[in-house]
Design a protein around this motif. Sequence first.
Motif, PDB file in Angstrom:
ATOM      1  N   SER A 408       0.828  -1.198   0.000  1.00 35.29           N
ATOM      2  CA  SER A 408       0.000   0.000   0.000  1.00 35.29           C
ATOM      3  C   SER A 408       0.869   1.257   0.000  1.00 35.29           C
ATOM      4  CB  SER A 408      -0.926  -0.002   1.212  1.00 35.29           C
ATOM      5  OG  SER A 408      -1.764  -1.137   1.201  1.00 35.29           O
ATOM      6  N   VAL A 409       1.969   1.199   0.758  1.00 35.90           N
ATOM      7  CA  VAL A 409       2.873   2.348   0.788  1.00 35.90           C
ATOM      8  C   VAL A 409       3.501   2.558  -0.577  1.00 35.90           C
ATOM      9  CG1 VAL A 409       4.952   3.290   1.854  1.00 35.90           C
ATOM     10  CG2 VAL A 409       3.312   2.028   3.249  1.00 35.90           C
ATOM     11  N   ALA A 410       3.893   1.468  -1.227  1.00 34.97           N
ATOM     12  CA  ALA A 410       4.529   1.583  -2.552  1.00 34.97           C
ATOM     13  C   ALA A 410       3.540   2.111  -3.582  1.00 34.97           C
ATOM     14  CB  ALA A 410       5.077   0.227  -2.973  1.00 34.97           C
ATOM     15  N   ALA A 411       2.286   1.659  -3.527  1.00 34.36           N
ATOM     16  CA  ALA A 411       1.288   2.145  -4.481  1.00 34.36           C
ATOM     17  C   ALA A 411       1.048   3.635  -4.302  1.00 34.36           C
ATOM     18  CB  ALA A 411      -0.005   1.362  -4.302  1.00 34.36           C
ATOM     19  N   GLY A 412       0.965   4.087  -3.067  1.00 43.05           N
ATOM     20  CA  GLY A 412       0.778   5.514  -2.817  1.00 43.05           C
ATOM     21  C   GLY A 412       1.970   6.322  -3.267  1.00 43.05           C
ATOM     22  N   ALA A 413       3.175   5.791  -3.039  1.00 41.89           N
ATOM     23  CA  ALA A 413       4.383   6.509  -3.464  1.00 41.89           C
ATOM     24  C   ALA A 413       4.470   6.582  -4.980  1.00 41.89           C
ATOM     25  CB  ALA A 413       5.614   5.821  -2.873  1.00 41.89           C
ATOM     26  N   ALA A 414       4.092   5.488  -5.659  1.00 39.90           N
ATOM     27  CA  ALA A 414       4.142   5.494  -7.125  1.00 39.90           C
ATOM     28  C   ALA A 414       3.170   6.517  -7.698  1.00 39.90           C
ATOM     29  CB  ALA A 414       3.829   4.099  -7.654  1.00 39.90           C
ATOM     30  N   LEU A 448      -3.716   9.025  -2.294  1.00 37.71           N
ATOM     31  CA  LEU A 448      -3.608   7.610  -1.922  1.00 37.71           C
ATOM     32  C   LEU A 448      -2.560   7.411  -0.846  1.00 37.71           C
ATOM     33  CD1 LEU A 448      -4.423   4.692  -2.294  1.00 37.71           C
ATOM     34  CD2 LEU A 448      -2.787   4.529  -4.189  1.00 37.71           C
ATOM     35  N   LEU A 449      -1.414   8.100  -1.002  1.00 36.34           N
ATOM     36  CA  LEU A 449      -0.366   7.969   0.001  1.00 36.34           C
ATOM     37  C   LEU A 449      -0.829   8.533   1.344  1.00 36.34           C
ATOM     38  CD1 LEU A 449       2.543   7.150   0.632  1.00 36.34           C
ATOM     39  CD2 LEU A 449       3.286   9.436  -0.098  1.00 36.34           C
ATOM     40  N   GLY A 450      -1.590   9.635   1.320  1.00 43.81           N
ATOM     41  CA  GLY A 450      -2.101  10.190   2.571  1.00 43.81           C
ATOM     42  C   GLY A 450      -3.084   9.259   3.245  1.00 43.81           C
TER      43      GLY A 450
END
Length: 706
Positions: A408-414, A448-450
């Motif tokens: 989830s963190v990687a998806a938000g960062a991307a 998303l990242l937030g």
Amino acid sequence: MKSGQLSLFSRRSLASLLVAAALTTVIPAASVVAQEEVMYSPNFKGTDINEFINIVGMNLKKTIIVDPQVRGRVNVRSYEMLNEQQYYQFFLNVLEVYSFAVVEMDNGVLKVVRNKDAKTSNIPVVTDDAPGQGDEMVTRVVQVRNVSVRELAPLLRQFSNQAGGGHVVNYDPSNVIMMTGPAAVVNRLVDIIQRVDKAGDQELEIVKLQYASAPEIVRILESIYKSQGRAEQPDFLVPRIVADERTNSVIVSGELQARQRVIELAKRLDSELQTSGNTRVFYLKYAKAEELVPVLKGVSESIVAEVQGGAGGAAAQGGRGAAANTGRAISIEAHDDSNSLVITAQPDMMRSLEEVLRQLDIRRAQVLVEAIIVEVFEGDGTDLGVQWLNENGGGTNFNNGNTIPIISVAAGAAQASQITRGTRTEVVAPDGTKTVSEVPDSNRDYSLLGTVLSGLNGAMVGFYKGDWAAVLQAVRTSTNSNVLATPHITTMDNQEAFFLVGQEVPVITGSTTGSNNTNPFQQVDRQEVGIKLKVTPQINEGDAVQLTIEQEVSSIGGATAVDITINKREIKTTVMADDGATVVLGGLIDEDVQESESKVPLLGDIPVLGHLFKSTSVSKKKRNLMVFIKATIVREGSAISGISKTKYNYIRAEQLKREEEGIRLMPFTKQVVLPEWDDSLSLPPTFDEYMQQQPVTDGTKPGKQD
């Protein structure tokens, strides 16, 4: 002068004979009784007291022993003739004036000693039949029956010469007084004792009543004596009056005259009513009128049934019970506005109902319930985890405890790293006009990242290099809560008291949708959440209190997909406690320890290095609930005032402390402080008093209008 008297001085000197002849004249009586009675005319001037004693002893033919401390001279003269008995009393009187006394021994010998030594000598103990006379030294024991000798003896000592031959002592176990001194003084003290003992007569007399009610007669008599200034009268003049309801008698104790006045008045009040029935109004002091009506009606029905049964038996024997049931209609009504009862009944029935009414209309005891409610919650938790991710796919992804998955963190960062390029568009109108519209480059999207990082709890560190990325997350939580409440409730005996501190929380109980699933209708109920205490005390015989307790501590636990959850701890019990004793309820509710571990097979089992491939979560929770209940019986109104004053002063002290400390950033702001406690109640003036206080204007009198 009788010549035979001179022969008694044969052994004395001639000077003594001359003194005796000069100072004592012995004259014979009538010729008929010349040989039976001798009369004396004593006359002594400046005579030595020892010579005076010797002369008297010679005349009375008594052997007298004189104490060496007896000294002095005598000056005395008698202008009348004295017989032998009077002459001896004259001798005693003279010695008593000069502080000497005569002690007569069993063998007839007389001893002349100082009067203060005579009270310890062998003086006779006399009785009522032979009390002694004059200045004869005697001892007498008097039995006192109605007063205390301990209080009477100090008064009698004031009438007796304690420094001389008088002596007064008391013996409490037998309630007797022992007195020593001259017979005349002792007899006078005995007369005083008899008069005081008679005035202290506190015998009992019983007056049997035939028509009136004993408690009512006693109430009337006590009211009369109270209105006559009872506090100003001596205690022995105030009669004591008690009612014996079982025998319908009045018991009177006190001084004779006071008893006779009470008995005479009680007999005059005990008269038969002239009418066949009567109606009385009873104003209640403590009970509620409408609650006593069913009780009194039930009692009256029982009495009527008993009378009817007895009348039926009498009618079967002789037909005498027919009249016993006539005119026994009873009416009992309550008047709520004045809290009174209106009763119509026959005199005997009225007395029975009145006795029941007076016993029910009493001041009921109250109970002060003080509670301390303490709930202690302790919670500790630890989360530690390492997650890996490879660009080509694969890695570890944990979501236990407070861990955020690395995917989830990687998806938000991307999503946050991408930028959308803008566009430019030209539009040419028929007239050749060009319109250019541009869409600028879009900013990075961090939504998303937030959303993912909003669930972060603790610290998280991430890094990447090449195709690999790693996230380290650690958090330690500690929760401590202490809920404290000290409710105080005062309630009547056998009356339920309820205490609530909290709020009403809406809870959905149902829902209905409208047509086409629009305008849904929800049914909401409000539930009380907080600290509740419900107590019903029952005072038993003595100083014990039975408490029916319902105690609840509730709080909002959180939201669910349907509604909210409510945490609830409740205690229901019945206990017995002494007056002023403290009862403890509750204890350890639960203790929960949970351990959760997620790891990569094989790699997570490697010592030390295995922590890089696992996520661990540990939590521990413990909850304690303790309830302390203290019940205090309050039987008098002054006790309630004292308790209220204590609580009032406590709150006022807190307010004074806050006022002294002041408000930060607002130092000159005054705070509200309760006034000092004042037990007195100041009533407003009446209309007449108010008008009298108004100033006089225009020559008119206050309170009047033209």
